[in-house]
Design a protein around this motif. Structure first.
Motif, PDB file in Angstrom:
ATOM      1  N   LEU A 253      20.568  78.838  23.031  1.00 47.31           N
ATOM      2  CA  LEU A 253      20.304  77.402  23.163  1.00 47.31           C
ATOM      3  C   LEU A 253      19.133  77.194  24.105  1.00 47.31           C
ATOM      4  O   LEU A 253      18.998  77.890  25.118  1.00 47.31           O
ATOM      5  N   ARG A 254      18.276  76.209  23.789  1.00 45.63           N
ATOM      6  CA  ARG A 254      17.157  75.902  24.682  1.00 45.63           C
ATOM      7  C   ARG A 254      16.697  74.459  24.477  1.00 45.63           C
ATOM      8  O   ARG A 254      16.682  73.951  23.344  1.00 45.63           O
ATOM      9  N   TYR A 255      16.293  73.843  25.587  1.00 44.91           N
ATOM     10  CA  TYR A 255      15.578  72.567  25.530  1.00 44.91           C
ATOM     11  C   TYR A 255      14.169  72.816  26.042  1.00 44.91           C
ATOM     12  O   TYR A 255      13.969  73.379  27.119  1.00 44.91           O
ATOM     13  N   SER A 256      13.184  72.394  25.251  1.00 47.14           N
ATOM     14  CA  SER A 256      11.782  72.596  25.584  1.00 47.14           C
ATOM     15  C   SER A 256      11.106  71.238  25.740  1.00 47.14           C
ATOM     16  O   SER A 256      11.327  70.325  24.932  1.00 47.14           O
ATOM     17  N   PHE A 257      10.271  71.141  26.763  1.00 48.34           N
ATOM     18  CA  PHE A 257       9.578  69.889  27.047  1.00 48.34           C
ATOM     19  C   PHE A 257       8.101  70.169  27.265  1.00 48.34           C
ATOM     20  O   PHE A 257       7.729  71.158  27.909  1.00 48.34           O
ATOM     21  N   SER A 258       7.251  69.308  26.732  1.00 49.15           N
ATOM     22  CA  SER A 258       5.816  69.428  26.951  1.00 49.15           C
ATOM     23  C   SER A 258       5.200  68.034  27.005  1.00 49.15           C
ATOM     24  O   SER A 258       5.522  67.173  26.181  1.00 49.15           O
ATOM     25  N   GLU A 259       4.324  67.837  27.971  1.00 49.37           N
ATOM     26  CA  GLU A 259       3.606  66.573  28.106  1.00 49.37           C
ATOM     27  C   GLU A 259       2.135  66.894  28.364  1.00 49.37           C
ATOM     28  O   GLU A 259       1.807  67.651  29.281  1.00 49.37           O
ATOM     29  N   SER A 260       1.239  66.351  27.552  1.00 51.02           N
ATOM     30  CA  SER A 260      -0.175  66.687  27.660  1.00 51.02           C
ATOM     31  C   SER A 260      -1.042  65.439  27.600  1.00 51.02           C
ATOM     32  O   SER A 260      -0.640  64.396  27.058  1.00 51.02           O
ATOM     33  N   PHE A 261      -2.242  65.592  28.156  1.00 47.76           N
ATOM     34  CA  PHE A 261      -3.220  64.502  28.190  1.00 47.76           C
ATOM     35  C   PHE A 261      -4.609  65.095  28.006  1.00 47.76           C
ATOM     36  O   PHE A 261      -4.946  66.105  28.627  1.00 47.76           O
ATOM     37  N   GLN A 262      -5.403  64.481  27.148  1.00 51.56           N
ATOM     38  CA  GLN A 262      -6.774  64.935  26.923  1.00 51.56           C
ATOM     39  C   GLN A 262      -7.709  63.734  26.856  1.00 51.56           C
ATOM     40  O   GLN A 262      -7.409  62.728  26.205  1.00 51.56           O
ATOM     41  N   ASN A 263      -8.842  63.832  27.530  1.00 55.71           N
ATOM     42  CA  ASN A 263      -9.890  62.815  27.467  1.00 55.71           C
ATOM     43  C   ASN A 263     -11.225  63.549  27.493  1.00 55.71           C
ATOM     44  O   ASN A 263     -11.556  64.195  28.487  1.00 55.71           O
TER      45      ASN A 263
END
Length: 757
Positions: free
Chosen positions: A362-372
């Protein structure tokens, strides 16, 4: 209904004939469950526990999968038993759990698979997944060149960096601009499975998948630190410690960390990272184990894969110039890409008896990204081709991915045949919040830039969104697999899977647009035969189908149809007992339906129809003598568009993809004498031509790159200097169109000093 759902299932009579009966279970010779020998054979070398720390020896038998030893090794005596998720002793791996989800010797696996272990990763100083797979058959790494944001690769000619990346057997979805990227220092091994894997995983392209295995807590205490630096003013430090956490021998821990700062081959573009990975294992008894794996990673970089025109990269432009590899199309102030990601999960296993074992991953994966950033992709703005047109692109993405895989494995004898039966139920829930904007939507223009004397300034404005979506994807799969020993040498593998998938997209930008999506189901299956001779030869043949539900919508806001595929593969493996090398030869024929392709001058894709890939691969991994390791690979295939809405692409080769490549890597450490501990080596990589347009009129030429390294081991220390593309050859890795070509990696030199205890 998808094509794979219409294929006939295996004849029930053949299953009965094969003895697949659960009513007369008789346990086989006692055997270790697939995960029970974790951290039992640490490799010798810097960065791991000493070889004598926790090696378990077991007498090899001819019982095949009844015991953890391979039948072709009978008569060798006793040797260390490799864990399928633990260290590889040297370069030559012997076991894997990726292809079958069971602890199966590679020589008994009827599918082409390569394993890159920690020692090879360290020797090559591979700092990305792209670099770690450059000497693997079937894999073209770095499709989009020197991109510091994401790892891109194709397997057997098909893109696999979107749906084909896995970590510890669970998928890492990379869709649109919502992505994950692994830190290679946190990996124990990288396993490349070629061919469809949908029967067990429910996803992945028919070309194959890459499964990254995380470092796990060892049984014995050890410590490791490393510092280094090199090209583009990069500096890094890393540590890795672990061992028992109590005196009773029930708790074990590991803490791995990595930090890097510096630049890239693009001026003003940073490549900074922080990574920390705590893990612990609880073993209350010999039959039960719980391992918790967590990590957090932060990336600060920029757009380094500049979208550049064919004229000025592949060939000189009208002014007789090449665009510099170091050109930053944006500005250090706003050519920005930042991402933070976190993983938290566990692997649980319990063996009830000599027959039944259950597991839950079992796994919970999180990713948050920003590009400009400012992007090319528009070509030149003047007739002399000295100024590039640009646009500004901004995106922010947030991913939440929950997955659980439940397995029950039974090893038994039905009175006629031996079985290794696996039954599983897995579930994934993917949520993406996707916001994309450009200067076009905001109504302002971005100034062009000179390739001779670039000048920079602040961002012209703030892009406005053209897409604000909430994507939701769920999938439930029920699967089975039976590895049946028809004789002591002949193994039949049968597998099937039923999937139920749902894809929904909510348009939050357009008033009244509501949601769009579709639900799909499909049955996929695999059948394979492999025969193991006493002297290490193992011919095999397999047929498998694939099913890949697709996220998102096309340019017409219509949900994508699922991709389907099928492959026939035949090959031979050769691992002579005690010889220290492993050779795999494989031929394949793949059909892939509903293939996605980018729509020119947009951020959308369309589905072109059917593409066929037919080819041959060879992979050789060896310890040729004491201290001498070798890796060689060769790949050749033909890609053809067989069905398409655009008749001009029929019979043509898709863009971006070379169809021929080869590599050789050698590393030698002097084992004795006055120069003991001194080592050196290098590699050569050849990549054939590809195309930059769908009409196949613009060619991207072939190229050859050379790598080298020297190192010295003394006591607990290791000093090394590694160089890739040592001649600093300027090359184009591929082109997506005549306006979107990508420079490959410039020369990279890294010096490192490590200490272990």
């Amino acid at each position: 209904m998808c094509r794979s759902a219409l294929r006939p299932t295996p004849d029930l009579r053949s299953l009965v004939l094969a003895g697949a009966s659960l009513f007369a279970l008789a346990p086989l010779v006692p055997s270790a469950p697939a995960q029970a020998q974790e951290a039992t054979a640490p490799r010798r070398g810097v960065g791991n526990p000493p070889a004598e720390a926790s090696v378990q020896l077991e007498t090899l038998t001819v019982e095949g999968r009844a015991g953890p030893a391979s039948p072709v090794a009978s008569g060798v005596g006793a040797r260390a038993i490799e864990s399928p998720t633990g260290p590889v002793d040297g370069y030559v791996a012997t076991r894997s759990a990726t292809a079958t989800k069971t602890n199966t010797p590679l020589i008994e696996t009827p599918q082409s698979i390569s394993v890159v272990g920690r020692e090879q990763i360290d020797a090559q100083k591979a700092q990305t997944l792209t670099q770690a797979t450059q000497y693997v058959a079937g894999v073209y790494s770095g499709t989009f060149g020197a991109d510091s944001r994401v790892d891109y690769f194709t397997i057997r000619g098909f893109v696999a960096s979107d749906y084909g990346i896995y970590r510890d057997g669970l998928q890492l979805l990379n869709y649109g601009f919502g992505t994950f990227k692994a830190e290679t220092f946190g990996l124990e091994r990288i396993e490349i499975l070629r061919g469809p894997a949908a029967v067990l995983f429910g996803a992945g392209s028919p070309g194959g998948i890459i499964n990254q295995i995380t470092k796990r807590p060892p049984l014995d205490p050890f410590g490791y630190v490393e510092v280094g630096g090199g090209s583009f003013d990069q500096k890094y430090a890393a540590f890795d410690v672990g061992g028992p956490a109590d005196e009773s021998g029930h708790w074990f821990y590991r803490l791995t960390g990595f930090g890097r700062s510096g630049g890239t081959q693009v001026d003003g573009a940073p490549e900074d990272r922080g990574y920390i990975a705590p893990a612990f294992t609880y073993k209350p008894d010999g039959a039960t184990k719980l391992t918790v794996l967590t990590s957090y990673q932060y990336d600060n970089t920029a757009v380094t894969a500049n979208f550049l025109p064919y004229s000025g990269t592949v060939r000189r432009n009208l002014s007789g110039l090449y665009i510099p590899r170091s050109l930053n199309l944006g500005d250090a102030g706003f050519n920005t890409f930042r991402r933070q990601q976190a993983f938290a999960g566990y692997e649980f296993e319990h063996a009830f008896d000599e027959t039944w074992t259950i597991r839950q991953n079992l796994r919970y994966s999180f990713s948050e990204s920003f590009q400009n950033s400012d992007i090319g992709q528009l070509g030149y703005s003047n007739a002399a081709e000295t100024r590039l047109a640009r646009y500004q692109f901004l995106t922010s993405s947030k991913i939440g991915l929950f997955q659980v895989d439940n397995q029950a494995e039974a090893r038994f004898f039905d009175g006629i045949f031996k079985h290794d039966l696996l039954i599983g139920l897995d579930y994934k829930n993917f949520q993406l919040h996707d916001n994309q904007g450009t200067n076009f939507a905001a109504g302002y223009a971005v100034p062009d830039i000179s390739i001779i004397n670039p000048t920079y300034g602040p961002a012209t404005g703030r892009p406005s969104p053209y897409l604000v979506n909430a994507d939701s994807f769920t999938q439930l799969g029920l699967y089975f697999q039976d590895q049946i020993k028809l004789t002591d040498r002949l193994t039949l593998v049968l597998g099937g899977r039923q999937d139920f998938a749902d894809n929904r997209v909510v348009d939050k930008l357009t008033a009244g647009a509501g949601s769009n999506g579709r639900s799909d189901s499909a049955f996929t299956y695999r059948t394979a035969l492999i025969y193991n001779y006493d002297f290490g030869l193992a011919p095999y043949v397999s047929y498998s189908t694939s099913f890949q539900p697709l996220l998102g919508t096309d340019i017409n806001n219509q949900a994508f149809k699922p991709e389907t595929g099928d492959q026939i593969e035949g090959g031979v493996k050769f691992e002579p007992p005690g010889a220290g090398y492993f050779l795999t030869l494989a031929g394949f024929d793949i059909h892939r339906q509903n293939v996605q392709t980018p729509v020119p001058n947009t951020f959308f894709s369309s589905q072109i129809g059917q593409v066929r890939s037919t080819g041959f691969e060879a992979q050789f991994t060896a310890t040729l003598a004491e201290g001498l390791n070798a890796v060689a690979a060769y790949t050749v295939y033909g890609l053809t568009t067989e069905k398409s809405a655009d008749p001009t692409t029929l019979g043509k080769v898709p863009v971006n993809i070379p169809e021929n490549f080869a590599s050789l890597f050698l590393d030698y450490t002097i084992p004795a004498g006055e120069w003991r501990g001194f080592g050196f080596g290098g590699g050569v990589r050849y990549v054939g031509r590809s195309y930059a347009d769908t009409a196949n009129t613009l060619r991207v030429p072939e190229y050859v790159l050379f790598d080298a390294q020297v190192h010295y081991n003394w006591d607990r220390w290791r000093l090394a200097v590694n160089a890739t593309n040592i001649a600093d050859r300027r090359f184009v890795s591929s082109c997506q169109s005549s306006f979107s070509c990508f420079y490959g990696d410039a020369r990279r030199v890294v010096a490192s000093l490590a200490y272990k205890w």
